[in-house]
Design a protein around this motif. Structure first.
Motif, PDB file in Angstrom:
ATOM      1  N   LEU A  82      71.302  66.821  53.436  1.00  0.00           N
ATOM      2  CA  LEU A  82      71.627  65.409  53.286  1.00  0.00           C
ATOM      3  C   LEU A  82      71.771  64.798  54.664  1.00  0.00           C
ATOM      4  O   LEU A  82      72.551  65.279  55.493  1.00  0.00           O
ATOM      5  CB  LEU A  82      72.926  65.237  52.500  1.00  0.00           C
ATOM      6  CG  LEU A  82      73.469  63.819  52.407  1.00  0.00           C
ATOM      7  CD1 LEU A  82      72.540  62.953  51.550  1.00  0.00           C
ATOM      8  CD2 LEU A  82      74.875  63.812  51.842  1.00  0.00           C
ATOM      9  N   HIS A 103      73.014  61.397  56.191  1.00  0.00           N
ATOM     10  CA  HIS A 103      73.782  60.211  55.816  1.00  0.00           C
ATOM     11  C   HIS A 103      73.898  59.317  57.044  1.00  0.00           C
ATOM     12  O   HIS A 103      74.410  59.750  58.082  1.00  0.00           O
ATOM     13  CB  HIS A 103      75.174  60.627  55.321  1.00  0.00           C
ATOM     14  CG  HIS A 103      76.058  59.482  54.965  1.00  0.00           C
ATOM     15  ND1 HIS A 103      76.016  58.878  53.732  1.00  0.00           N
ATOM     16  CD2 HIS A 103      76.991  58.825  55.679  1.00  0.00           C
ATOM     17  CE1 HIS A 103      76.908  57.908  53.702  1.00  0.00           C
ATOM     18  NE2 HIS A 103      77.502  57.850  54.880  1.00  0.00           N
ATOM     19  N   ASP A 159      71.355  57.502  52.257  1.00  0.00           N
ATOM     20  CA  ASP A 159      71.357  58.953  52.103  1.00  0.00           C
ATOM     21  C   ASP A 159      69.930  59.416  51.868  1.00  0.00           C
ATOM     22  O   ASP A 159      69.260  58.921  50.964  1.00  0.00           O
ATOM     23  CB  ASP A 159      72.222  59.384  50.914  1.00  0.00           C
ATOM     24  CG  ASP A 159      73.711  59.212  51.203  1.00  0.00           C
ATOM     25  OD1 ASP A 159      74.107  59.377  52.372  1.00  0.00           O
ATOM     26  OD2 ASP A 159      74.457  58.936  50.255  1.00  0.00           O
ATOM     27  N   ARG A 198      67.857  62.876  51.123  1.00  0.00           N
ATOM     28  CA  ARG A 198      67.957  64.288  50.723  1.00  0.00           C
ATOM     29  C   ARG A 198      66.580  64.917  50.828  1.00  0.00           C
ATOM     30  O   ARG A 198      65.629  64.391  50.281  1.00  0.00           O
ATOM     31  CB  ARG A 198      68.471  64.417  49.295  1.00  0.00           C
ATOM     32  CG  ARG A 198      69.878  63.916  49.127  1.00  0.00           C
ATOM     33  CD  ARG A 198      70.366  64.066  47.688  1.00  0.00           C
ATOM     34  NE  ARG A 198      70.675  65.462  47.418  1.00  0.00           N
ATOM     35  CZ  ARG A 198      70.072  66.210  46.497  1.00  0.00           C
ATOM     36  NH1 ARG A 198      69.113  65.728  45.741  1.00  0.00           N
ATOM     37  NH2 ARG A 198      70.403  67.473  46.324  1.00  0.00           N
TER      38      ARG A 198
END
Length: 109
Positions: A46, A48, A102, A104
């Protein structure tokens, strides 16, 4: 701190990060960005990225996944498409003056 590796095209990943960071700088009211990279239990990484304050130019529906160029311009929809092409996902949230993205991506095991 252990090294984190991701399955991604380096040029596409670079473009995703450039688009998100440029958008945050262009629409933010602060010179501060917070960026964290963490591993998730489901074998994803992830990324962020958060801007502490944002201008009103960020769409009020920023928590949706409807990244069309009419509402977002070109940078964020392109980042979304590139992230998807690498087997990942992207979401944007806007909450109480914070704008966060975010990303992923599949992790290397």
């Amino acid at each position: 701190v252990p090294a984190l590796y991701v399955w991604a095209d380096p040029l596409l990943l670079r473009q995703v990060l450039i688009n998100i960071i440029t958008n945050a700088n262009n629409h933010g009211q602060s010179n501060t960005l917070d960026m964290r990279v963490t591993s998730e239990e489901d074998n994803y990484l992830l990324v962020h990225i958060e801007n502490s304050t944002i201008s009103d130019s960020v769409p009020s529906h920023a928590d949706s996944k409807d990244f069309d160029t009419k509402n977002w311009g070109v940078g964020i929809p392109l980042a979304y498409e590139l992230t998807s092409a690498m087997g990942g996902s992207m979401s944007v949230t806007k909450n109480e003056g914070l704008w966060a993205v975010d990303v992923r991506l599949p992790a290397c095991t």
